[in-house]
Design an enzyme around this catalytic site. Structure first.
Site, mmCIF file in Angstrom:
data_model
loop_
_atom_site.group_PDB
_atom_site.id
_atom_site.type_symbol
_atom_site.label_atom_id
_atom_site.label_comp_id
_atom_site.label_asym_id
_atom_site.label_seq_id
_atom_site.Cartn_x
_atom_site.Cartn_y
_atom_site.Cartn_z
ATOM 1 C CB ALA A 115 -1.374 0.408 1.451
ATOM 2 C CB ALA A 116 3.781 2.561 1.447
ATOM 3 N N PRO A 117 3.238 4.231 -0.675
ATOM 4 C CG PRO A 117 3.555 6.495 -1.810
ATOM 5 C CD PRO A 117 3.492 5.366 -1.971
ATOM 6 N N GLY A 119 -1.029 6.111 -1.845
ATOM 7 C CA GLY A 119 -2.148 7.109 -2.432
ATOM 8 C C GLY A 119 -3.426 6.477 -3.337
ATOM 9 C CE LYS A 120 -1.695 2.074 -8.024
ATOM 10 N NZ LYS A 120 -0.958 3.114 -7.023
ATOM 11 N NE ARG A 143 7.295 1.226 -0.093
ATOM 12 C CZ ARG A 143 7.418 2.042 -0.587
ATOM 13 N NH1 ARG A 143 7.839 3.436 -1.738
ATOM 14 N NH2 ARG A 143 5.899 1.552 -1.521
ATOM 15 C CG ASP A 165 6.567 -10.443 3.108
ATOM 16 O OD1 ASP A 165 5.913 -10.669 1.898
ATOM 17 O OD2 ASP A 165 7.692 -10.955 2.547
ATOM 18 C CG ASP A 181 0.634 -0.570 -7.974
ATOM 19 O OD1 ASP A 181 0.639 -0.376 -8.984
ATOM 20 O OD2 ASP A 181 1.424 0.678 -7.085
ATOM 21 C CB CYS A 232 4.586 1.539 -12.234
ATOM 22 S SG CYS A 232 5.848 1.002 -11.121
#
Length: 297
Positions: A115-117, A119-120, A143, A165, A181, A232
């Site tokens: 999840a870090a940082p 945004g989503k 993070r 983890d 992600d 990405c």
């Protein structure tokens, strides 16, 4: 400039014409983009403040909370009170897409696996007006702290943050929807400063992590639940090829076509899976891959 391994991969997967487009994006200075945090503000308020600071902007056709800035960099925006107060979040347009495909609904249990940082994570909370229950995971301690800060700063609620983890979740965790992600090579976001760090070894190492994370996610997905997998990266090795392998291993899942009708103006790359989306990197968009998997039994 382009590492030989990456050059050969991109030409082999997309041809010389698209390779030229992609490498041009690596050389470009990408426009600054932001997401209006609707938990604290509105796009009208933000537009008014940007106008008062002589910052020109463009709206985004597929979003009512995103803006493209034409004459301001991220450092300029960080000086503004609207940034300091958590009314906006600096976030690429491409990275705003996966939460839209998650489509969080009130009362759902949602897992954000890496999840870090944040945004989503915070975008999903905003999309559901803080009415979803999110578990956000980050294994890196630094993070993880940043993730917690951003969640609080942006006013996102009903979020449990775990410093573990994601590949080793307790078996009792089950979710209606999961956003993965995944850590990736970043081949869709490279620039002249970062491209020399790219390597075949990096890709090979991350592919193993990506597969492990998907397999773990499927263990914690309820029947009829959706897994949104995104990276990405624009390399098929980290995207379509992994998904094809996962589909061959699991007979209780299927691909669900993404509804991309509202994203017709987004530049895209050809994909090997019809139901997936791969955004072409440009001076506005980062390269990004998204696919939806449903657990059917």
């Amino acid at each position: 400039m382009i590492p030989e391994y990456l050059k050969n991969k991109l030409i082999g997967e997309y041809g010389k014409e698209l390779f030229a487009d992609i490498t041009n994006s690596y050389r470009s200075i990408r426009k600054t983009t932001l997401r209006v945090n609707t938990l604290k503000s509105s796009i009208d308020e933000i537009k008014e403040i940007l106008d008062s600071n002589n910052i020109s902007f463009r709206e985004v056709e597929w979003s009512n909370f995103s803006l493209i800035l034409d004459n301001a960099c991220e450092e300029d925006i960080r000086r503004l009170d609207i940034y300091k107060e958590g009314k906006i979040y600096l976030q690429s347009l491409s990275s705003q897409l996966p939460p839209l495909f998650v489509n969080p609904q009130a009362g759902e249990l949602i897992l954000d696996m890496t999840a870090a940082p944040g945004g989503k994570t915070t975008e999903m909370a905003a999309l559901a007006d803080n009415e979803v229950l999110i578990t956000a995971i980050e294994k890196n301690k630094k993070r993880y702290e940043r993730l917690k800060y951003n969640i609080e700063h942006l006013g996102a609620k009903k979020i449990s943050v775990l410093n573990v983890d994601a590949r080793n979740l307790d078996e009792y965790f089950m979710f209606d929807k999961i956003l993965l992600d995944a850590p990736c090579s970043g081949s869709g976001t490279l620039n002249i400063k970062t491209i020399n760090d790219f390597s075949e070894e990096l890709v090979n190492r991350l592919v193993i992590v990506q597969k492990d994370l998907i397999n773990e996610a499927l263990k914690h997905l309820k029947v009829n639940g959706d897994l949104i997998y995104s990276t990405c990266s624009i390399l098929k090795e980290e995207n379509e090829q992994i998904i094809k392998e996962i589909l061959s291993m699991h007979k209780d899942i299927e691909l669900i076509p993404l509804d991309i009708s509202m994203f017709s103006n987004i530049p895209i790359l050809p994909v090997e899976i019809d139901s997936a989306l791969c955004v072409k990197p440009t001076d506005i968009y980062e390269g990004f891959f998204v696919v939806k998997i449903r657990k059917i039994k």
